[in-house]
Design a protein around this motif. Structure first.
Motif, PDB file in Angstrom:
ATOM      1  N   ALA A 158       0.910  -1.068  -0.074  1.00  0.00           N
ATOM      2  CA  ALA A 158       0.079   0.143  -0.161  1.00  0.00           C
ATOM      3  C   ALA A 158       1.023   1.144  -0.081  1.00  0.00           C
ATOM      4  O   ALA A 158       0.623   2.118   1.028  1.00  0.00           O
ATOM      5  N   VAL A 159       1.446   1.800  -0.923  1.00  0.00           N
ATOM      6  CA  VAL A 159       2.731   2.744  -1.170  1.00  0.00           C
ATOM      7  C   VAL A 159       1.939   3.633  -1.360  1.00  0.00           C
ATOM      8  O   VAL A 159       1.456   2.813  -2.274  1.00  0.00           O
ATOM      9  N   THR A 160       1.903   4.699  -0.474  1.00  0.00           N
ATOM     10  CA  THR A 160       1.264   5.728  -1.414  1.00  0.00           C
ATOM     11  C   THR A 160       1.774   6.929  -2.198  1.00  0.00           C
ATOM     12  O   THR A 160       3.224   7.216  -2.511  1.00  0.00           O
TER      13      THR A 160
ATOM     14  N   GLN B 128      -3.085  -4.290  -7.749  1.00  0.00           N
ATOM     15  CA  GLN B 128      -3.645  -3.829  -6.854  1.00  0.00           C
ATOM     16  C   GLN B 128      -3.685  -2.341  -6.527  1.00  0.00           C
ATOM     17  O   GLN B 128      -3.214  -1.948  -5.766  1.00  0.00           O
ATOM     18  N   VAL B 129      -4.714  -1.720  -6.759  1.00  0.00           N
ATOM     19  CA  VAL B 129      -4.840   0.008  -7.060  1.00  0.00           C
ATOM     20  C   VAL B 129      -5.630   0.883  -6.025  1.00  0.00           C
ATOM     21  O   VAL B 129      -7.259   0.257  -6.634  1.00  0.00           O
TER      22      VAL B 129
ATOM     23  N   LYS C 100      -4.242  -0.062   6.961  1.00  0.00           N
ATOM     24  CA  LYS C 100      -5.237  -1.535   7.204  1.00  0.00           C
ATOM     25  C   LYS C 100      -4.900  -1.573   6.052  1.00  0.00           C
ATOM     26  O   LYS C 100      -5.562  -2.728   5.099  1.00  0.00           O
ATOM     27  N   LEU C 101      -5.301  -0.909   4.753  1.00  0.00           N
ATOM     28  CA  LEU C 101      -4.356  -1.212   2.884  1.00  0.00           C
ATOM     29  C   LEU C 101      -3.741  -1.849   2.761  1.00  0.00           C
ATOM     30  O   LEU C 101      -4.244  -2.706   1.929  1.00  0.00           O
ATOM     31  N   ALA C 102      -2.573  -1.593   3.603  1.00  0.00           N
ATOM     32  CA  ALA C 102      -1.753  -2.905   3.356  1.00  0.00           C
ATOM     33  C   ALA C 102      -1.924  -4.748   3.821  1.00  0.00           C
ATOM     34  O   ALA C 102      -1.103  -5.215   3.327  1.00  0.00           O
TER      35      ALA C 102
ATOM     36  N   ILE D 285      -0.721  -0.049  -4.142  1.00  0.00           N
ATOM     37  CA  ILE D 285      -0.189   1.013  -4.544  1.00  0.00           C
ATOM     38  C   ILE D 285      -1.453   1.925  -3.797  1.00  0.00           C
ATOM     39  O   ILE D 285      -3.183   1.141  -4.022  1.00  0.00           O
ATOM     40  N   VAL D 286      -1.695   3.200  -3.312  1.00  0.00           N
ATOM     41  CA  VAL D 286      -3.000   3.835  -2.717  1.00  0.00           C
ATOM     42  C   VAL D 286      -2.516   5.219  -3.746  1.00  0.00           C
ATOM     43  O   VAL D 286      -1.809   6.040  -2.858  1.00  0.00           O
TER      44      VAL D 286
END
Length: 289
Positions: free
Chosen positions: A16-18, A203-204, A220-222, A228-229
């Motif tokens: 979930a890399v920003t 997924q994005v 949480k997204l990770a 990536i986010v």
């Protein structure tokens, strides 16, 4: 490593890399300066900043390519480019991918909306037939010269056909050659969690301030498994608000004194655009030096 290799590796981490959005080279320099690992050339941001228009399909392929070229010249980060619908059919998609790859893209995002498209968080969207989008994904994958250039296939079908159908579309795009998929505008944490759980490729997630998708936070997204986010227009929204506040004060007060704390200093501004590097070049190439 090449930027395409770096982006592919980043996607594979599922951490979930920003990735903030850059509508121009200045925003991209700030993103790099702060230590982010990639930048996203936002189609909405280019429409807003370059045209002063909403994200309703008004930008052209050449306008976006010009923006990508400027950003790629300014930073060394991997760049993901929002290519909207590919600016036409599958044949147009070939030219779009080749143009953006030459301009410096490490990843190219394409979507299945009907042209002219709309922001993913607007009402009134529609999507093209599945078979038509499959051919556009195939064309994009075939057109790239570097096989590590990431083809990111976005579907806007959740708002039109429901989440089940959106996930089915994403699976079909993977079979057609997409490296990454992007199910746009889920409206709950539960819907967000389904996406990486049910789709095997990276997924994005797209978090739009004021938009339809909740923001559960990077951790949480990770845990969910997103790669990536995107925060596509955080910098743009911050700059717009600050511009109204600062220029409003200038208009009403005839001075910047009350809002001086909202302004970057002259020195900070020059550092952001690497003036010292350009000064060094000028000294190096000065005639007679």
């Amino acid at each position: 490593m090449r930027s395409t290799d770096r982006l592919k590796s980043l996607m594979a981490r599922r951490a979930a890399v920003t990735v903030p959005g850059a509508a121009n080279a200045m925003f991209a320099r700030v993103i790099e300066d702060l230590g982010f690992e990639a930048a996203y050339v936002t189609g909405a941001g280019v429409a807003n900043m370059y045209l002063g228009a909403p994200d309703i399909g008004l930008t052209t392929m050449s306008e976006v390519a010009e923006t990508v070229t400027a950003i790629a010249d300014a930073v060394s980060l991997p760049i993901i480019v929002d290519a909207d619908t590919g600016f036409g059919n599958a044949v147009n998609m070939v030219r779009t991918v080749r143009s953006f790859e030459r301009a410096g893209a490490a990843g190219i995002q394409i979507e299945d909306q009907v042209f002219p498209k709309k922001c993913g968080h607007f009402n009134g969207k529609d999507v093209i037939p599945l078979d038509e989008m499959v051919q556009k994904v195939k064309a994009a994958a075939d057109a790239r010269h570097d096989q590590n250039l990431q083809i990111i296939a976005r579907t806007d079908a959740a708002a039109v056909e429901g989440m089940d159908r959106a996930i089915e579309r994403a699976r079909a795009y993977v079979e057609a050659g997409a490296d990454v998929t992007f199910v746009e505008a889920p409206t709950s944490v539960e819907q967000l969690a389904r996406i990486p759980r049910e789709l095997g490729v990276p997924q994005v997630a797209n978090i739009v301030f004021g938009g339809r998708t909740p923001d559960p936070g990077r951790e949480k997204l990770a845990e969910m498994g997103f790669s990536i986010v995107l925060y596509a227009n955080a910098a743009l929204q911050a700059a717009l608000k600050a511009s109204y506040e600062v220029l409003g004060a200038l208009k009403s007060e005839g001075s910047l004194q009350s809002v001086a704390h909202r302004l970057a200093s002259f020195e900070e501004r020059q550092r952001a655009v690497a003036k010292d590097e350009w000064d060094a070049r000028e000294a190096r190439y000065r005639a007679g030096a």
